[in-house]
Design an enzyme around this catalytic site. Structure first.
Site, mmCIF file in Angstrom:
data_model
loop_
_atom_site.group_PDB
_atom_site.id
_atom_site.type_symbol
_atom_site.label_atom_id
_atom_site.label_comp_id
_atom_site.label_asym_id
_atom_site.label_seq_id
_atom_site.Cartn_x
_atom_site.Cartn_y
_atom_site.Cartn_z
ATOM 1 N N ASP A 72 -85.377 10.220 4.663
ATOM 2 C CA ASP A 72 -86.656 10.229 5.363
ATOM 3 C C ASP A 72 -87.551 9.211 4.665
ATOM 4 O O ASP A 72 -87.080 8.453 3.791
ATOM 5 C CB ASP A 72 -87.251 11.648 5.448
ATOM 6 C CG ASP A 72 -87.784 12.166 4.125
ATOM 7 O OD1 ASP A 72 -87.632 11.463 3.090
ATOM 8 O OD2 ASP A 72 -88.347 13.278 4.104
ATOM 9 N N CYS A 77 -83.926 12.914 0.763
ATOM 10 C CA CYS A 77 -85.325 13.110 1.158
ATOM 11 C C CYS A 77 -86.107 13.315 -0.129
ATOM 12 O O CYS A 77 -85.647 12.927 -1.206
ATOM 13 C CB CYS A 77 -85.477 14.255 2.158
ATOM 14 S SG CYS A 77 -85.093 15.910 1.544
ATOM 15 N N THR A 88 -86.884 16.091 -1.815
ATOM 16 C CA THR A 88 -86.192 17.043 -2.703
ATOM 17 C C THR A 88 -84.679 17.067 -2.500
ATOM 18 O O THR A 88 -83.959 17.624 -3.333
ATOM 19 C CB THR A 88 -86.685 18.472 -2.412
ATOM 20 O OG1 THR A 88 -86.387 18.759 -1.029
ATOM 21 C CG2 THR A 88 -88.178 18.607 -2.667
ATOM 22 N N HIS A 93 -64.470 21.740 -5.495
ATOM 23 C CA HIS A 93 -64.460 23.117 -4.983
ATOM 24 C C HIS A 93 -64.772 23.215 -3.501
ATOM 25 O O HIS A 93 -64.229 24.080 -2.814
ATOM 26 C CB HIS A 93 -65.472 23.973 -5.756
ATOM 27 C CG HIS A 93 -65.072 24.236 -7.170
ATOM 28 N ND1 HIS A 93 -65.487 25.356 -7.866
ATOM 29 C CD2 HIS A 93 -64.300 23.536 -8.022
ATOM 30 C CE1 HIS A 93 -64.981 25.332 -9.085
ATOM 31 N NE2 HIS A 93 -64.257 24.229 -9.210
ATOM 32 N N HIS A 106 -59.084 26.707 -3.368
ATOM 33 C CA HIS A 106 -60.301 26.258 -2.690
ATOM 34 C C HIS A 106 -60.074 26.005 -1.200
ATOM 35 O O HIS A 106 -61.021 26.036 -0.421
ATOM 36 C CB HIS A 106 -60.833 24.986 -3.356
ATOM 37 C CG HIS A 106 -61.112 25.156 -4.816
ATOM 38 N ND1 HIS A 106 -62.034 26.052 -5.297
ATOM 39 C CD2 HIS A 106 -60.562 24.565 -5.910
ATOM 40 C CE1 HIS A 106 -62.060 25.995 -6.627
ATOM 41 N NE2 HIS A 106 -61.170 25.110 -7.018
HETATM 42 C C1 RB5 Z 1 -91.552 14.946 3.031
HETATM 43 O O1 RB5 Z 1 -92.888 14.986 2.638
HETATM 44 C C2 RB5 Z 1 -90.776 16.051 2.325
HETATM 45 O O2 RB5 Z 1 -91.150 17.298 2.839
HETATM 46 C C3 RB5 Z 1 -89.293 15.828 2.475
HETATM 47 O O3 RB5 Z 1 -88.951 14.586 1.972
HETATM 48 C C4 RB5 Z 1 -88.372 16.802 1.770
HETATM 49 O O4 RB5 Z 1 -88.716 16.962 0.440
HETATM 50 C C5 RB5 Z 1 -88.136 18.075 2.459
HETATM 51 O O5 RB5 Z 1 -87.329 18.907 2.051
#
Ligand code: RB5
Length: 150
Positions: free
Chosen positions: A8, A65, A67, A98, A133
């Site tokens: 993203d 993204c 996180t 796994h 597995h």
């Molecule tokens: C975008 O602001 C953020 O929410 C996205 O990149 C991600 O961390 C979502 O899980």
């Protein structure tokens, strides 16, 4: 290896750097976007990556993204994909051994580019462990059958 990569807006820079590095290593890279830092919704790109891998257009997928969590949830909604969220190479290695993961997800706001590269290296270079597995990974593709055994 043909590798698809998507992100993203939070991870466009990391995606570009990984895509270039993978191409320099000799891989064929399908960059599924986005190509600017304009705000987008991570599910759109997670679904796109999952479709690409599940249909066989790429052998492996890398989703990024902020996180790694949101995009991994989207990717894992496709039953043809197994996506592990990783932030260090041991998890990347074990999700291959796994889980026979064909995708990994990472958080560009949580780890740096060198750690991301180390995760990708482990992801690409570790074979599936097979053996016990296999049964478990098969159950990931058949949740209805699996529910009856527990
Ligand atoms: C975008 O602001 C953020 O929410 C996205 O990149 C991600 O961390 C979502 O899980």
């Amino acid at each position: 290896m043909r590798i698809a990569i998507a992100s993203d807006h939070a991870a466009v820079a990391m995606k570009a750097e990984l895509a270039q590095w993978l191409a320099e290593l000799g891989h064929d890279v399908d960059d599924l976007g986005p190509n600017s830092t304009d705000s987008v919704d991570y599910p759109d790109f997670g679904y796109k990556l999952a479709d690409h891998v599940a249909s066989g257009k790429a052998e492996r997928g890398i989703a990024i993204c902020g996180t790694g969590i949101g995009i991994s949830i989207a990717v894992n909604r496709n039953p043809g994909v197994r996506c592990g969220v990783v932030s260090e190479p041991l998890s990347a290695k074990l999700t291959r051994e796994h889980n026979d993961a064909n995708c990994i997800a990472m958080g560009a706001r949580l780890i740096g580019i060198e750690m991301a590269k180390a995760c990708v290296e482990a992801f690409l270079n570790t074979p599936f462990g097979g053996d016990r597995h296999v049964r478990r990974v098969d159950k990931l593709s058949n949740p209805q059958t699996s529910r009856q055994t527990a």
